[in-house]
Design a protein around this motif. Structure first.
Motif, PDB file in Angstrom:
ATOM      1  N   GLU A   1     -67.809  30.234 -33.947  1.00  0.00           N
ATOM      2  CA  GLU A   1     -66.386  30.491 -33.688  1.00  0.00           C
ATOM      3  C   GLU A   1     -65.523  29.272 -34.009  1.00  0.00           C
ATOM      4  OE1 GLU A   1     -68.848  31.432 -31.743  1.00  0.00           O
ATOM      5  OE2 GLU A   1     -68.651  33.614 -32.045  1.00  0.00           O
ATOM      6  N   GLU A   2     -66.028  28.074 -33.666  1.00  0.00           N
ATOM      7  CA  GLU A   2     -65.260  26.854 -33.943  1.00  0.00           C
ATOM      8  C   GLU A   2     -65.066  26.656 -35.448  1.00  0.00           C
ATOM      9  OE1 GLU A   2     -66.636  24.190 -30.051  1.00  0.00           O
ATOM     10  OE2 GLU A   2     -67.676  23.995 -31.965  1.00  0.00           O
ATOM     11  N   LEU A   3     -66.115  26.928 -36.208  1.00  0.00           N
ATOM     12  CA  LEU A   3     -66.020  26.783 -37.665  1.00  0.00           C
ATOM     13  C   LEU A   3     -64.990  27.754 -38.235  1.00  0.00           C
ATOM     14  CD1 LEU A   3     -67.191  25.690 -40.409  1.00  0.00           C
ATOM     15  CD2 LEU A   3     -68.674  27.674 -40.385  1.00  0.00           C
ATOM     16  N   VAL A   4     -65.057  29.026 -37.810  1.00  0.00           N
ATOM     17  CA  VAL A   4     -64.128  30.038 -38.322  1.00  0.00           C
ATOM     18  C   VAL A   4     -62.697  29.714 -37.896  1.00  0.00           C
ATOM     19  CG1 VAL A   4     -63.488  32.479 -38.208  1.00  0.00           C
ATOM     20  CG2 VAL A   4     -65.890  31.842 -38.464  1.00  0.00           C
ATOM     21  N   TYR A   5     -62.525  29.227 -36.663  1.00  0.00           N
ATOM     22  CA  TYR A   5     -61.191  28.861 -36.164  1.00  0.00           C
ATOM     23  C   TYR A   5     -60.595  27.750 -37.039  1.00  0.00           C
ATOM     24  CZ  TYR A   5     -57.508  28.133 -32.678  1.00  0.00           C
ATOM     25  OH  TYR A   5     -56.296  28.054 -32.034  1.00  0.00           O
ATOM     26  N   ARG A   6     -61.430  26.755 -37.369  1.00  0.00           N
ATOM     27  CA  ARG A   6     -60.964  25.642 -38.207  1.00  0.00           C
ATOM     28  C   ARG A   6     -60.602  26.131 -39.609  1.00  0.00           C
ATOM     29  NH1 ARG A   6     -63.714  22.660 -41.693  1.00  0.00           N
ATOM     30  NH2 ARG A   6     -65.783  23.222 -40.873  1.00  0.00           N
ATOM     31  N   LEU A   7     -61.457  26.990 -40.198  1.00  0.00           N
ATOM     32  CA  LEU A   7     -61.165  27.516 -41.533  1.00  0.00           C
ATOM     33  C   LEU A   7     -59.884  28.353 -41.528  1.00  0.00           C
ATOM     34  CD1 LEU A   7     -64.750  28.596 -42.705  1.00  0.00           C
ATOM     35  CD2 LEU A   7     -63.394  26.718 -43.610  1.00  0.00           C
ATOM     36  N   ALA A   8     -59.683  29.130 -40.448  1.00  0.00           N
ATOM     37  CA  ALA A   8     -58.464  29.943 -40.337  1.00  0.00           C
ATOM     38  C   ALA A   8     -57.224  29.060 -40.285  1.00  0.00           C
ATOM     39  CB  ALA A   8     -58.537  30.833 -39.097  1.00  0.00           C
ATOM     40  N   SER A   9     -57.305  27.947 -39.554  1.00  0.00           N
ATOM     41  CA  SER A   9     -56.169  27.013 -39.468  1.00  0.00           C
ATOM     42  C   SER A   9     -55.860  26.408 -40.833  1.00  0.00           C
ATOM     43  CB  SER A   9     -56.484  25.889 -38.466  1.00  0.00           C
ATOM     44  OG  SER A   9     -56.682  26.411 -37.177  1.00  0.00           O
ATOM     45  N   GLU A  10     -56.940  26.021 -41.567  1.00  0.00           N
ATOM     46  CA  GLU A  10     -56.746  25.426 -42.889  1.00  0.00           C
ATOM     47  C   GLU A  10     -56.116  26.425 -43.852  1.00  0.00           C
ATOM     48  OE1 GLU A  10     -60.549  24.032 -44.137  1.00  0.00           O
ATOM     49  OE2 GLU A  10     -60.678  22.457 -42.608  1.00  0.00           O
ATOM     50  N   MET A  11     -56.552  27.677 -43.793  1.00  0.00           N
ATOM     51  CA  MET A  11     -55.996  28.699 -44.692  1.00  0.00           C
ATOM     52  C   MET A  11     -54.546  29.022 -44.333  1.00  0.00           C
ATOM     53  SD  MET A  11     -59.033  31.397 -45.705  1.00  0.00           S
ATOM     54  CE  MET A  11     -59.909  31.502 -44.164  1.00  0.00           C
ATOM     55  N   LEU A  12     -54.240  29.076 -43.045  1.00  0.00           N
ATOM     56  CA  LEU A  12     -52.864  29.369 -42.630  1.00  0.00           C
ATOM     57  C   LEU A  12     -51.880  28.307 -43.117  1.00  0.00           C
ATOM     58  CD1 LEU A  12     -53.280  30.787 -39.007  1.00  0.00           C
ATOM     59  CD2 LEU A  12     -52.166  31.932 -40.939  1.00  0.00           C
ATOM     60  N   GLU A  13     -52.370  27.063 -43.174  1.00  0.00           N
ATOM     61  CA  GLU A  13     -51.515  25.973 -43.669  1.00  0.00           C
ATOM     62  C   GLU A  13     -51.198  26.140 -45.152  1.00  0.00           C
ATOM     63  OE1 GLU A  13     -53.381  22.262 -42.860  1.00  0.00           O
ATOM     64  OE2 GLU A  13     -53.322  22.504 -40.679  1.00  0.00           O
ATOM     65  N   LYS A  14     -52.141  26.757 -45.900  1.00  0.00           N
ATOM     66  CA  LYS A  14     -51.986  26.856 -47.364  1.00  0.00           C
ATOM     67  C   LYS A  14     -51.386  28.191 -47.818  1.00  0.00           C
ATOM     68  CE  LYS A  14     -56.208  24.121 -48.016  1.00  0.00           C
ATOM     69  NZ  LYS A  14     -57.611  24.221 -48.459  1.00  0.00           N
ATOM     70  N   VAL A  15     -51.402  29.215 -46.955  1.00  0.00           N
ATOM     71  CA  VAL A  15     -50.900  30.525 -47.380  1.00  0.00           C
ATOM     72  C   VAL A  15     -49.433  30.393 -47.787  1.00  0.00           C
ATOM     73  CG1 VAL A  15     -50.379  32.878 -46.661  1.00  0.00           C
ATOM     74  CG2 VAL A  15     -52.505  31.830 -45.954  1.00  0.00           C
ATOM     75  N   PRO A  16     -49.075  30.897 -48.972  1.00  0.00           N
ATOM     76  CA  PRO A  16     -47.688  30.755 -49.450  1.00  0.00           C
ATOM     77  C   PRO A  16     -46.683  31.500 -48.573  1.00  0.00           C
ATOM     78  CG  PRO A  16     -49.179  31.445 -51.215  1.00  0.00           C
ATOM     79  CD  PRO A  16     -49.933  31.581 -49.943  1.00  0.00           C
ATOM     80  N   GLU A  17     -45.415  31.119 -48.736  1.00  0.00           N
ATOM     81  CA  GLU A  17     -44.325  31.792 -48.022  1.00  0.00           C
ATOM     82  C   GLU A  17     -44.178  33.229 -48.525  1.00  0.00           C
ATOM     83  OE1 GLU A  17     -42.407  30.597 -45.538  1.00  0.00           O
ATOM     84  OE2 GLU A  17     -43.680  28.810 -45.524  1.00  0.00           O
ATOM     85  N   ASP A  18     -43.675  34.101 -47.650  1.00  0.00           N
ATOM     86  CA  ASP A  18     -43.445  35.492 -48.036  1.00  0.00           C
ATOM     87  C   ASP A  18     -42.326  35.591 -49.077  1.00  0.00           C
ATOM     88  OD1 ASP A  18     -45.347  36.270 -46.275  1.00  0.00           O
ATOM     89  OD2 ASP A  18     -43.978  36.996 -44.724  1.00  0.00           O
ATOM     90  N   PHE A  19     -42.364  36.663 -49.850  1.00  0.00           N
ATOM     91  CA  PHE A  19     -41.260  36.981 -50.750  1.00  0.00           C
ATOM     92  C   PHE A  19     -40.132  37.606 -49.920  1.00  0.00           C
ATOM     93  CE2 PHE A  19     -44.799  36.712 -53.656  1.00  0.00           C
ATOM     94  CZ  PHE A  19     -44.246  36.250 -54.849  1.00  0.00           C
TER      95      PHE A  19
END
Length: 796
Positions: A522-540
């Protein structure tokens, strides 16, 4: 193993029986520790042989590998983070977020694997070593068997076979299996990598009148003759019956008869009589006064509804035929009688019989190369061969000797009707017709005709002479060139085999294990989710998009296409963000972990694309590549809508590339007075430019990039197809100018070109087909058809 195949069922009772056998047969010793080690050693190998006997060939090494890995994990010789690195590699990494690769010849996936590998202490310096000493690494990588060659900057002891396997797994996916065998040898012993030979007397000895023996069927396998021959040797009557509708009554009769006289019963194709199987088992287990010589033999194809309790009370085995052209021809001629060989007096009969047998074997063996062989792996079988043989015989009987064989008729019947009747893909149909054109003509009656070097057509009077020729003259190992493919196809086959092995290992891992390095799942997935959320582009922003489209011309074909693509990418962005946020809340315990979130957690941990994302987006081999592609797709659309129409388009980045090309055709049609969309056809010209060289748009049409050749190479100077370089599976194509013409000129029609199919992904189906592109060639287009040459918009 039951997660790999539903038929691989075992029970505690079976294990205890084998455990008792191991206690009785293992080496005795008064020293407790030595006695325990003796029992464990004997039991491990005994259970290995018992289990492997009941596995299909493709799963045997998987079981062996899992056995060695678990032995080493439990003994502490292997750490969890090393195990995780082995089956996941760099699949979770984003290419744009890691140190850039130092040289172009290093593949993207290889570099991501090395970045992940560098997190292990043994390989902490590998990225710098590769950058400083790239020539030595390139020379090592280009060797035929890198696992046997000296590795730059590293020395491995025999006991470090797994560390070497990690390095091979990162660099050379096609060499994973050979190095994995070295690892198994060093871990549990060489005897675990040796073939387990099917032994009917031993199985008979292990069984009793209450234990059925089940054979799992596969293409070309039928143990009936072997069982009957063994029964004859034991001087026992074997009564056989093929299951199906209405066969229950005669089956009960021969069962009861055999219970009394000690005969054997063989029920064939029991997947066609599943409802009767529970009754059979109940009868065998509960009937009193059964003759101890009685045995029940079962043959069945895998079926998810086959009774589990039947499988858990049986001895299971497989009897797969050997693979290859030699083995296939041998099987075919073993089924041909001398009467069949002599049935026609025409001189064409025997060469055409062998020619057809070779084609039959080739179309079956070509399946192992995946999409490079056939887009769809068809189940060609003996009935196709028999029907074709009957047609050829009839055709020769009715033939006018003066006119000879009507090859147009023969080729049509075989490629379009007998074998072609199974073929559903257009390009597979073209391939089958190409084989028939190449191998079915008057040339086969000439003494110098060869399918490929070393594969000629013999002409003998007896079946035994043909079998001697097949067994003694044909090569033991077939080069891909015998099927018309490039030698690189063998690398593709080995890579696919290794990837399947790793994928199955991931699939059967417990879902509650730690991720290694002290981090929980769970800790690994939580960290990966945080990293991806930081990189996800802004909405159109909808009103901004609408304003820009109105400025460009909202009803222009290309802008309609752009609006549709933006709608789809926005849907993906929304689902990704909501899933990641909800997943973090569920891990924290704020909300309930739903099935969809559980699926996302499992897939992100395994570096795969969650099902809810894949459903609305695109296929990708790893989560890292998928996320990188998401960022790049978003970048292309934002550049197009908010800056200007690109001079060159990344075709891979579209959800609907066919729609893009159709919109381009509409633009050109509107620009030319008198042209009709129905008659306008796509056309292309190759350029020598890379995407960086393009600084303006073409007058007509569009420039596209991102295509890679599979099964062929590209001569950039001569702008034509060539053979690929050794060990280079994919060759990037330069920028392509796509446009439309109302009618082709005489010069364009006269060009010697291969009409190369273009697919979105390495999986070639109607769903991933985009269009075809004309590529100049010095060879015949049929040559590239047999090579399986195609263009892929994405090779990951």
């Amino acid at each position: 193993m039951s997660m790999v195949n539903c038929m691989y069922q075992t029970s505690l009772n079976q294990f205890l029986q084998e455990f008792d056998i191991s206690l009785a047969r293992s080496e005795k010793s008064p020293i407790t520790a030595k006695r325990i080690n003796s029992i464990i050693g004997y039991l491990t190998f005994h259970i290995f042989k018992y289990t492997v006997r009941g596995l299909y060939e493709e799963d045997r090494f998987l079981f062996t590998m899992l056995l060695a890995l678990n032995v080493d994990l439990n003994s502490g010789r292997l750490r969890m983070e090393e195990f995780t690195t082995f089956f996941k590699g760099g699949a979770a990494l984003d290419l744009n977020s890691v140190e850039p690769k130092p040289k172009k010849w290093i593949m993207d996936m290889t570099w991501l694997n090395l970045v992940q590998l560098s997190k292990l202490t043994r390989f902490s310096q590998i990225l710098g070593q590769v950058a400083r000493n790239d020539k030595a690494w390139k020379a090592w990588f280009d060797t035929d068997a890198p696992e046997e060659s000296e590795i730059p900057d590293y020395k491995f002891n025999p006991e470090e076979a797994f560390s070497k396997l990690l390095l091979i797994r990162s660099w050379c996916p096609d060499r994973i299996i050979p190095q994995a065998r070295h690892y198994v040898n060093s871990s549990v012993g060489k005897k675990f990598t040796e073939a387990v030979i099917l032994n009917y007397p031993l199985m008979h000895e292990e069984s009793n009148s209450r234990t059925p023996l089940i054979c799992f069927l596969s293409m070309g396998s039928d143990p009936t003759e072997s069982i009957k021959a063994f029964a004859k040797k034991k001087k026992t009557e074997c009564r056989d019956i093929s299951m199906g509708q209405g066969q229950e009554i005669p089956s009960r009769r021969i069962l009861n008869q055999s219970f009394q006289d000690g005969g054997w019963v063989l029920f064939q194709n029991c997947h066609l009589g599943l409802s009767f199987m529970d009754e059979v088992l109940e009868t065998v287990l509960t009937t009193e006064n059964v003759n101890p010589n009685f045995r029940l033999w079962i043959t069945t194809e895998p079926h998810p509804k086959f009774p589990i309790n039947f499988l858990q009370n049986s001895i299971k085995y497989t009897n797969e035929p050997p693979q290859g052209i030699k083995a296939g021809l041998s099987r075919t001629y073993n089924n041909i009688t001398q009467e069949q060989l002599d049935i026609s007096s025409t001189f064409q009969w025997k060469p055409m019989l062998y020619d057809l047998a070779f084609l039959h074997t080739t179309v079956q063996e070509r399946r192992k190369f995946g999409p490079l062989g056939w887009n769809i792996p068809y189940e060609f079988n003996q009935s196709d061969f028999n029907a074709s043989l009957q047609f050829v015989q009839t055709h020769l009987d009715d033939m006018d000797p003066k006119k000879g064989v009507s090859w147009v008729c023969v080729r049509y019947m075989i490629a379009e009707v007998q074998y072609g009747g199974r073929v559903t893909d257009d390009y597979d149909k073209i391939l089958l017709n190409t084989y028939c054109r190449a191998w079915m003509s008057e040339n086969i009656f000439q003494g110098n005709f060869c399918f490929y070097k070393g594969y000629k057509i013999p002409n003998f009077a007896k079946v035994e002479e043909y079998l001697d020729f097949i067994n003694n003259e044909l090569p033991d190992v077939d080069t891909p060139e015998a099927f018309g493919l490039h030698p690189n196809a063998d690398i593709t086959y080995q890579t696919n085999t290794a990837n399947t092995l790793l994928e199955k290992i991931i699939n059967i891992q417990p879902k509650d294990s730690g991720a290694g390095g002290g981090e929980t799942r769970e800790e690994l997935v939580y960290r990966l989710a945080s990293e991806m959320l930081e990189k996800v582009p802004e909405d159109f922003v909808p009103h901004e998009v609408k304003a820009r489209l109105q400025k460009y011309g909202i009803f222009q074909p290309m802008n309609i296409f752009l609006r549709q693509e933006i709608d789809r990418i926005q849907r993906v962005l929304s689902i990704v963000k909501s899933t990641l946020k909800d997943l973090q809340l569920a891990i924290d315990g704020t909300i309930i972990m739903s099935d969809a979130l559980k699926d996302a957690l499992d897939n992100i941990f395994d570096a795969r694309v969650p099902s809810s994302w894949a459903k609305v987006s695109w296929e990708s081999s790893t989560l890292g590549f998928w996320f990188t592609e998401l960022l790049e797709r978003d970048s292309q659309f934002k550049t197009w809508i908010f800056e200007a129409r690109p001079h060159v388009f990344w075709l891979t980045g579209f959800f609907n590339p066919q729609g893009f090309l159709t919109a381009m055709r509409q633009e050109i049609t509107r620009a030319h007075k008198g042209w009709a969309l129905d008659t306008v056809q796509l056309f292309n010209e190759m350029t020598k430019m890379n995407k960086e060289d393009v600084n303006s748009s073409p007058t007509d049409g569009v420039y596209i990039y991102g295509l890679s050749l599979d099964g062929a190479g590209w001569d950039k100077r001569g702008m034509r197809l060539i053979e690929p370089s050794p060990k280079v599976l994919f060759c990037a194509l330069p920028v392509v100018h796509m446009f439309a013409v109302n009618e082709m000129t005489k010069e364009q029609k006269a060009q010697k070109v291969y009409e190369c199919p273009v697919y979105k992904k390495p999986k070639r189906t109607d769903l991933t087909y985009i269009t075809k592109i004309r590529l100049k060639t010095n060879q015949s287009p049929d040559y590239w058809t047999l090579r399986g040459a195609a263009l892929l918009a994405d090779i990951k």
